[in-house]
Design a protein around this motif. Sequence first.
Motif, PDB file in Angstrom:
ATOM      1  N   ARG A 155       3.749  -1.341   3.784  1.00  0.00           N
ATOM      2  CA  ARG A 155       3.964  -0.043   3.150  1.00  0.00           C
ATOM      3  C   ARG A 155       4.885  -0.181   1.949  1.00  0.00           C
ATOM      4  NH1 ARG A 155       5.479   5.831   5.767  1.00  0.00           N
ATOM      5  NH2 ARG A 155       5.043   6.965   3.839  1.00  0.00           N
ATOM      6  N   THR A 178      -0.170  -1.000   9.151  1.00  0.00           N
ATOM      7  CA  THR A 178       0.871  -1.699   8.397  1.00  0.00           C
ATOM      8  C   THR A 178       1.602  -2.757   9.221  1.00  0.00           C
ATOM      9  OG1 THR A 178       2.316   0.182   8.899  1.00  0.00           O
ATOM     10  CG2 THR A 178       1.291   0.135   6.729  1.00  0.00           C
ATOM     11  N   GLY A 183      -4.480   4.980   1.877  1.00  0.00           N
ATOM     12  CA  GLY A 183      -3.434   4.537   0.964  1.00  0.00           C
ATOM     13  C   GLY A 183      -4.043   3.847  -0.232  1.00  0.00           C
ATOM     14  N   HIS A 197      -3.539   9.939   4.259  1.00  0.00           N
ATOM     15  CA  HIS A 197      -2.990   9.268   5.441  1.00  0.00           C
ATOM     16  C   HIS A 197      -2.783  10.234   6.602  1.00  0.00           C
ATOM     17  CE1 HIS A 197       0.398  10.802   3.200  1.00  0.00           C
ATOM     18  NE2 HIS A 197       1.188  10.651   4.244  1.00  0.00           N
ATOM     19  N   VAL A 254       0.837  -1.195   0.000  1.00  0.00           N
ATOM     20  CA  VAL A 254       0.000   0.000   0.000  1.00  0.00           C
ATOM     21  C   VAL A 254       0.878   1.253   0.000  1.00  0.00           C
ATOM     22  CG1 VAL A 254      -0.260  -0.082   2.515  1.00  0.00           C
ATOM     23  CG2 VAL A 254      -1.938   1.163   1.141  1.00  0.00           C
ATOM     24  N   HIS A 255       0.572   2.124  -0.944  1.00  0.00           N
ATOM     25  CA  HIS A 255       1.238   3.434  -0.994  1.00  0.00           C
ATOM     26  C   HIS A 255       0.417   4.396  -0.155  1.00  0.00           C
ATOM     27  CE1 HIS A 255       3.849   2.465  -4.562  1.00  0.00           C
ATOM     28  NE2 HIS A 255       2.908   1.534  -4.694  1.00  0.00           N
ATOM     29  N   PHE A 256       1.028   5.025   0.828  1.00  0.00           N
ATOM     30  CA  PHE A 256       0.285   5.970   1.656  1.00  0.00           C
ATOM     31  C   PHE A 256      -0.206   7.148   0.817  1.00  0.00           C
ATOM     32  CE2 PHE A 256       1.935   5.112   6.259  1.00  0.00           C
ATOM     33  CZ  PHE A 256       1.407   3.843   6.178  1.00  0.00           C
ATOM     34  N   LEU A 274      -1.394   4.534  11.685  1.00  0.00           N
ATOM     35  CA  LEU A 274      -0.639   4.123  10.498  1.00  0.00           C
ATOM     36  C   LEU A 274       0.276   2.947  10.826  1.00  0.00           C
ATOM     37  CD1 LEU A 274       0.176   7.625   8.958  1.00  0.00           C
ATOM     38  CD2 LEU A 274      -1.640   6.029   8.327  1.00  0.00           C
TER      39      LEU A 274
END
Lengths: 293, 218
Positions: free
Chosen positions: A290, A202, A267, A190, A184-186, A198
């Motif tokens: 992440r 993750t 994300g 976020h 997952v790309h923040f 957070l």
Amino acid sequence: MTASVRPGAVEVVRAGALTTVQDEGRAGLAHLGVGRAGALDAPAAALANRLVGNPVTAAVLETTVTGCAVRPDRAVRVVVGGAPCRVTVDGRPVAWGAAVHVPAGAVLDAGPAVHGLRSYLAFAGGVAADPVLGSRSADLLSGLGPAPLSAGDVLPLGPPPQAGAPPADAVPWPGAPGGLVLPVHFGPRHTWFTPAALVTFTTRAYRVGAQSNRIGLRTEGPPLERARAGELPSEGMVLGAVQVPPDGRPVVFLNDHPTTGGYPVVGVVPEPALAAAAQAGAGTVVRFVRAGR
Amino acid sequence: MSAAGRPGRPLVVLPAGPRALLVELDGREATEAFHAEVLRRRAAGELPGVRDIVPGERTVLLDGIARDTAALARELPTWHIPPPRTDTAAVVELPVVYDGPDLADVAEAWGVTAAEVPRIHAGTEFRVAFCGFAPGFGYLTGLPDHLHLPRRATPRTRVPAGAVALAGPYTGVYPRPSPGGWQLIGRLPDPGPLWDPHREPAALLGPGARVRFVEAAR
């Protein structure tokens, strides 16, 4: 040059829990409120098409958990791929994941998924349901495209490909993983969550929720605490967006997701990782890791 | 002076995965101006490799970026954004019968008589800020702040096609029957033209469209 073959049709004998027509979906119409739709396990649909000699753009059937059965009115080459299942023609076992010949009038049955959720039936020539806005995909959120199948429905097939034999008759298919790991790309929102949330997101394990569907993969697990309250002004949502509704449990948007929304997106899971999510049944352990740093 | 042309905080570029950027603007007018500039650049061939351009309330999503996303993210803040031109598009006129079940509630919230609601609503020029919720459902802005309304406390399980409804700063027209929590003030006698997937464009009320409601006889 091959003699032309009558395109034919298939009749739905057993629709299963939810079987829909899907292709690569509708692109470029999100600004009108029209979502992508399309096969959830896109690589599986594409591979089934290639093994039957179709272009990857051809429409296939996507089953859910319990498979489906169809009766073609002409002899047709079919590949059942995606979630592994028992495949029979008039009750006789035939190959899963490879092209099989189904005689005119015979019943092809793709049984319940042994693991994974969604099997794909690719017919030589493809399912030729009427396209809507450039796609034959059923969109279950908006109701665009062909309705989910019911027993007795008749679906037209396209003319079979002229190319003759498909390029390969057996290939390795990816197995369904025991657990789901989603990169997952923040962002974009976020910062609406606490730093502790957070870390939770993750590092902790979630499970796939039973309410998951083509719109989204719902999760059960530790809720994510917001750093700021309230709703966002509605903003565009991408495929793979991990939206966090007020209950704090992340929802991963799949192909029938709404095009805009007002809950923050913590994300985004990149599209290639979503095929595995499409095969993860309720209770499957999900970990978000992440990516993109 | 347009907010769009103001120096300072012209826009914020947020990541939305590896292939998308969410551009956040400072207000509705700036959003409209930025959206118009994105469309202008795409039409001029200056914005290749962007599949979807999706306006929101305060944002424009650029999705399906088939080139260097980071490079585009660096480029966007350098754009000159001219103020939007609002006088060029034709106005879509929609006949409305103002007999919605929430008309009295809306009148009370506005502090006017029920007969004045159609006059105020039909006297407003609207613009489609963005779409969502359903294919062809536009979020229309134009009502002044003091006429903004909350959603109904309990959504209806079925709102008929063509219902004209209010919520927050928005007016919307339901293109097809669906559940809905907006305040219903009227209906289009013929909702058919709102959405036609076999027409180009399929949505009558696409982003940027100018709209005027015209009171029709019951």
